[in-house]
Write an enzyme that holds these catalytic residues in place. Structure first.
Site, PDB file in Angstrom:
ATOM      1  CB  CYS B 109      -0.902   0.015   1.231  1.00 52.71           C
ATOM      2  SG  CYS B 109      -1.819   1.558   1.404  1.00 52.71           S
ATOM      3  CB  CYS B 112      -2.055   4.721   4.255  1.00 49.66           C
ATOM      4  SG  CYS B 112      -3.483   3.936   3.509  1.00 49.66           S
ATOM      5  CB  SER B 113       0.269   0.894   6.371  1.00 49.66           C
ATOM      6  OG  SER B 113       1.360   1.787   6.340  1.00 49.66           O
ATOM      7  CB  CYS B 114      -4.457  -0.729   2.788  1.00 47.89           C
ATOM      8  SG  CYS B 114      -5.153   0.919   2.835  1.00 47.89           S
TER       9      CYS B 114
END
Lengths: 219, 210
Positions: B109, B112-114
């Site tokens: 991701c 962000c950090s999905c």
């Protein structure tokens, strides 16, 4: 926004450091920050897109210096204040303003399993049929919204192929700003690595990016 | 193990009073009736002890053991994963991508950090790091090499950038010589890293004999 969070393709960030047997949280405050964010989020005063955007608003130099959960802490404080669950004065003093009634009902421990297993569906039914079909050539629009977007910079203006239609979903670019869900079709779009990065990329490789209809135009 | 030994990266500039600030924020929110400390404990306990990559490993093992399940999983990840009771937060819309002799999938991701929480738990620091997010799309083979994985030129690398609410899980290749293993034994081989696409599943496990 063209923020530092939009990192795909940047150089200079160093090697990927893999930690063996990494704990879920590295310190108790990380877990508390995570849990406070979810519990406060249960009041429904903001949505996931607004939450992501709040992190993007952290100035670039600070963003890069902060750890992941430090960003979460900053985001939580800002959202609590902006969405008026807590006043700036209360955040400053650390105490509830006298005379303000207690909020109710708060999330209880017993409700946590149901909250997590329910999740929050971002899919929406859309009456119109999808504009693009699998196999169709498309171009990611060359747009630079100053607000929230999920169209990464490295894909803008690049051509790809619709891999598949994923259904209708809430549009983050409006939802993040509380301007409505504006649901629309989402597609997985295949971009050849060489289209994105030129000849240095392997001729076989590809990047798949999930794109809302508003991000695309026919190629 | 004391955490101080382990968080030298990406944590170096955390102000020393951050723990105190979080504590102060929690007490303010409790005082205002906005949060219940017991609910916070339950949230932390969920991701520290109940939800993690062992969930995803069970899904992968069943896909290896039962062709009909694998077909369901690839056709509709969300429903097939829900057969185990794994669903909800950050796994509402699951997509499973299959590694083969010809295709290697990698999940990232960049924005962000999905990450697919119900099957993998919360993401590790490296997945959330600027280094991984920036490089996975432009130099996936270089990143994989740093994880000790060399991908042949005849194999296509597909990087999935999780920009929408779809969450991805890699179905790794089943290692050779595992025909006799039970579903449970197979699950024990499957690692988090293999389900993100930065490792292969090995048999016997590194450091063990069959």
């Amino acid at each position: 926004m063209n923020g530092v969070h939009d990192m795909g393709g940047m150089h200079g960030m160093g090697p990927v450091k893999h930690e063996k047997d990494e704990p879920v949280f590295h310190a108790p405050w990380e877990g508390r920050t995570f849990a406070l964010t979810l519990a406060a989020g249960a009041w429904g005063k903001w949505n996931i897109d607004a939450g992501r955007h709040e992190i993007e608003l952290i100035p670039p130099a600070q963003y890069l210096r902060m750890s992941y959960y430090e960003r979460w802490y900053v985001r939580l404080v800002e959202l609590l204040a902006k969405r008026e669950l807590v006043s700036r004065e209360e955040l400053e003093t650390g105490h509830a303003k006298p005379g303000v009634p207690k909020a109710s009902p708060r999330l209880t421990a017993g409700q946590v399993p149901a909250l997590l297993s329910a999740g929050a569906l971002a899919s929406r039914r859309i009456a119109e049929s999808p504009r693009f079909q699998p196999g169709q050539r498309v171009r990611a629009r060359n747009i630079h919204p100053a607000g929230h977007t999920r169209l990464p910079r490295y894909a803008r203006g690049k051509q790809g192929t619709i891999d598949r239609h994923r259904g209708g979903f809430v549009f983050p670019d409006t939802n993040a700003h509380f301007l409505g869900e504006k649901p629309q079709h989402v597609y997985s779009v295949r971009f050849a690595a060489r289209e994105l990065w030129g000849d240095q990329a392997s001729p076989r490789d590809a990047v798949y990016i999930d794109m809302w209809d508003d991000y695309l135009e026919p190629a | 193990m004391p955490p101080a030994e382990h968080h030298d990266h990406a944590h170096q500039d955390v102000p020393s009073d951050l723990a105190l600030r979080v504590k102060a924020l929690e007490s303010l929110l409790v005082e205002k009736g906005l949060v219940d400390p017991a609910a916070l404990d339950a949230l932390i306990d969920t991701y520290e002890n109940k939800v993690g990559p062992r969930n995803g490993a069970r899904v992968v093992a069943r896909a290896w053991a039962e062709p009909a399940y694998k077909a369901r999983l690839l056709a509709d990840g969300t429903s097939a994963i829900a057969e185990f009771g794994f669903s909800g937060r950050q796994g509402e819309h699951m997509v499973v991508v299959e590694n083969t002799a010809r295709v290697h999938n990698l999940i990232v991701c960049t924005l962000c950090s999905c990450y697919p929480w119900p099957v993998l738990g919360l993401p590790p620091v490296w997945y959330k790091s600027a280094a991984y997010r920036s490089r996975a799309v432009v130099d996936p083979r270089g990143v994989l090499r740093e994880f000790g994985l060399e991908i042949g030129e005849d194999v296509e690398v597909r990087v999935w950038d999780s920009t929408a609410e779809l969450r991805y899980l890699v179905l790794p290749e089943r290692p050779a010589g595992t025909d006799h293993l039970s579903e449970e034994d197979l699950a024990a081989l499957v690692t988090r890293d293999a389900m993100v696409g930065v490792a292969k599943v090995e048999y016997p496990k590194p450091g063990e004999t069959a």
